[in-house]
Design a protein around this motif. Structure first.
Motif, mmCIF file in Angstrom:
data_model
loop_
_atom_site.group_PDB
_atom_site.id
_atom_site.type_symbol
_atom_site.label_atom_id
_atom_site.label_comp_id
_atom_site.label_asym_id
_atom_site.label_seq_id
_atom_site.Cartn_x
_atom_site.Cartn_y
_atom_site.Cartn_z
ATOM 1 N N ILE A 25 41.687 37.992 39.335
ATOM 2 C CA ILE A 25 40.797 39.130 39.073
ATOM 3 C C ILE A 25 41.685 40.231 38.500
ATOM 4 N N ARG A 26 41.577 40.489 37.216
ATOM 5 C CA ARG A 26 42.562 41.326 36.525
ATOM 6 C C ARG A 26 41.941 42.539 35.857
ATOM 7 N N GLN A 27 42.611 43.674 35.990
ATOM 8 C CA GLN A 27 42.206 44.852 35.246
ATOM 9 C C GLN A 27 42.269 44.537 33.755
ATOM 10 N N LYS A 28 41.200 44.796 33.051
ATOM 11 C CA LYS A 28 41.084 44.411 31.643
ATOM 12 C C LYS A 28 42.168 45.068 30.805
ATOM 13 N N TRP A 29 42.821 44.250 30.002
ATOM 14 C CA TRP A 29 43.907 44.744 29.150
ATOM 15 C C TRP A 29 43.375 45.577 27.985
ATOM 16 N N GLU A 30 44.190 46.532 27.552
ATOM 17 C CA GLU A 30 43.945 47.244 26.301
ATOM 18 C C GLU A 30 44.901 46.755 25.215
ATOM 19 N N ILE A 31 45.849 45.908 25.595
ATOM 20 C CA ILE A 31 46.789 45.342 24.628
ATOM 21 C C ILE A 31 46.204 44.060 24.045
ATOM 22 N N LEU A 32 46.760 43.638 22.908
ATOM 23 C CA LEU A 32 46.311 42.424 22.245
ATOM 24 C C LEU A 32 46.952 41.192 22.878
ATOM 25 N N CYS A 33 46.219 40.077 22.800
ATOM 26 C CA CYS A 33 46.721 38.820 23.360
ATOM 27 C C CYS A 33 46.262 37.654 22.495
ATOM 28 N N GLY A 72 34.835 35.370 33.290
ATOM 29 C CA GLY A 72 33.804 34.556 33.904
ATOM 30 C C GLY A 72 33.986 33.073 33.694
ATOM 31 N N GLU A 73 34.933 32.697 32.827
ATOM 32 C CA GLU A 73 35.189 31.281 32.556
ATOM 33 C C GLU A 73 36.537 30.845 33.132
ATOM 34 N N ASN A 74 37.616 31.534 32.723
ATOM 35 C CA ASN A 74 38.938 31.165 33.230
ATOM 36 C C ASN A 74 39.714 32.372 33.768
ATOM 37 N N ILE A 75 39.014 33.485 33.902
ATOM 38 C CA ILE A 75 39.568 34.700 34.486
ATOM 39 C C ILE A 75 38.390 35.587 34.888
ATOM 40 N N ILE A 76 38.647 36.561 35.756
ATOM 41 C CA ILE A 76 37.638 37.560 36.117
ATOM 42 C C ILE A 76 38.236 38.923 35.793
ATOM 43 N N GLU A 77 37.544 39.707 34.969
ATOM 44 C CA GLU A 77 38.089 40.991 34.525
ATOM 45 C C GLU A 77 37.199 42.150 34.971
#
Length: 353
Positions: A267-275, A282-287
């Motif tokens: 469960i991760r704080q949504k990034w503002e950086i590019l990846c 909801g599929e392979n991470i929770i943001e």
């Protein structure tokens, strides 16, 4: 493939993982001052297996030999780290050799910095932390390493914002997932904790708010809301259905990788950086982008253990396919060779690659 590697003045996670991946790739590597970096890695990772033995295959050279080997090297890798001090103009150590080598068209810079280009906080960032100001103060000026922007055609950066790519041609390279961090602890279907909250410090991102909100979540679910050392952290990770992460000195940190490489839902704080090859919420991470969203998603997902197990497994699969260290190196080569289309993935840039 013959590669000359210019090492930084200190050990750094991203730099080490790229160097280790070059060795595994089978490249013939020439570098200097390797023993200093190895000793730093050993001291800072006591008790953890991180693959330091791979560096034995590197050929250690003096300054003259580095310059000579650079003349016919396929690529020059300059591995960045935090400067010795904020007053320095570059990463130090052997970076002065880049001017004598003078092959910017073949030079790749790996920038693992946080806070500012030097890796040190500026005065405004220090003030924000001291006063507890919660805002995006991560892209601190100076942000681009101008010394290396002038000396490397290919500039990859751990914390790359859209404007960095658009204006300066900086290419995203977040921390990879270190395969050695998969502890193979036989994650059980039934686990001790619903949620693990474990931060070394709570001054950045939404960490302090997460800790407070998790105290309320603990009234309904089994929550371990406490910092533990690395060895106990891994044990707690695999004993949890989900682990929360929030921004540290940068958007991405090693905690996320430790979680996903062990098949646990992140469960991760949504990034503002590019990846590159991003995870899907909801599929392979929770943001989450704010505390309200964090609480709502905890309420939903912690009530659905089977779904958390599925997300954890898919997060591991996506990590293995695109985000382990060796895949980061493949991505670097694909960018250079044109196999990864930067425009299709990140949009247009004014920089002439």
């Amino acid at each position: 493939m013959k590669i000359v590697v210019i090492l930084p003045c200190r050990e750094e996670f991203l730099a080490f993982e790229i160097l280790k991946s070059l060795v595994k790739h089978g490249a013939e590597i020439y570098c200097s001052s390797l023993e200093i970096i190895k000793n730093m890695l050993i001291l800072s990772n006591q008790g953890l297996e991180i693959g330091i033995e791979n560096l034995e295959k590197c050929k250690i050279c003096n300054d003259f030999e580095i310059v000579e080997h650079s003349k016919d090297a396929d690529l020059i890798f300059a591995l960045g780290s935090r400067y010795n001090s904020a007053s320095y103009s570059n990463c130090g150590n052997k970076f002065f050799l880049l001017d004598e080598i003078n092959r910017p068209e073949k030079t790749i810079f790996i920038d693992g910095s946080e806070w500012t280009a030097s890796g040190w906080k500026n005065s405004y960032q220090e003030k924000c932390i001291k006063e507890g100001v919660k805002k995006n103060f991560y892209r601190g000026e100076p942000w681009i390493d101008n010394f290396m922007r002038d000396r490397a055609r290919w500039y990859f950066k751990r914390e790359t914002y859209l404007q960095d790519y658009q204006q300066y041609g900086i290419i995203p390279l977040p921390y990879p997932n270190r395969i050695e961090d998969n502890k193979k602890l036989n994650t059980k279907k039934t686990r001790k904790y619903d949620l693990l909250v474990s931060f070394g410090q709570i001054q950045t991102g939404l960490r302090s708010e997460i800790v407070s909100a998790s105290e309320l979540i603990a009234k309904r679910f089994k929550v371990l809301n406490s910092f533990t050392d690395n060895n106990n952290f891994f044990s707690n990770i695999v004993n949890s259905y989900a682990v929360v992460d929030a921004w540290g000195a940068g958007n991405c940190n090693v905690r996320s990788q430790m979680v996903q490489i062990n098949s646990i839902a992140l469960i991760r704080q949504k990034w503002e950086i590019l990846c590159p090859y991003p995870f899907i919420d909801g599929e392979n991470i929770i943001e989450y982008a704010n505390i309200q969203e964090y609480k709502e998603k905890c309420d939903h997902y912690l009530s659905n253990k089977e779904l958390l197990i599925e997300i954890g497994n898919k997060g591991f699969e996506h990590s293995m396919n695109f985000h382990i260290s060796e895949k980061r190196l493949e991505y670097i080569f694909a960018v250079i060779d044109g196999g990864f289309n930067l425009k299709e993935n990140f949009g247009s840039s004014s920089y002439n690659f």
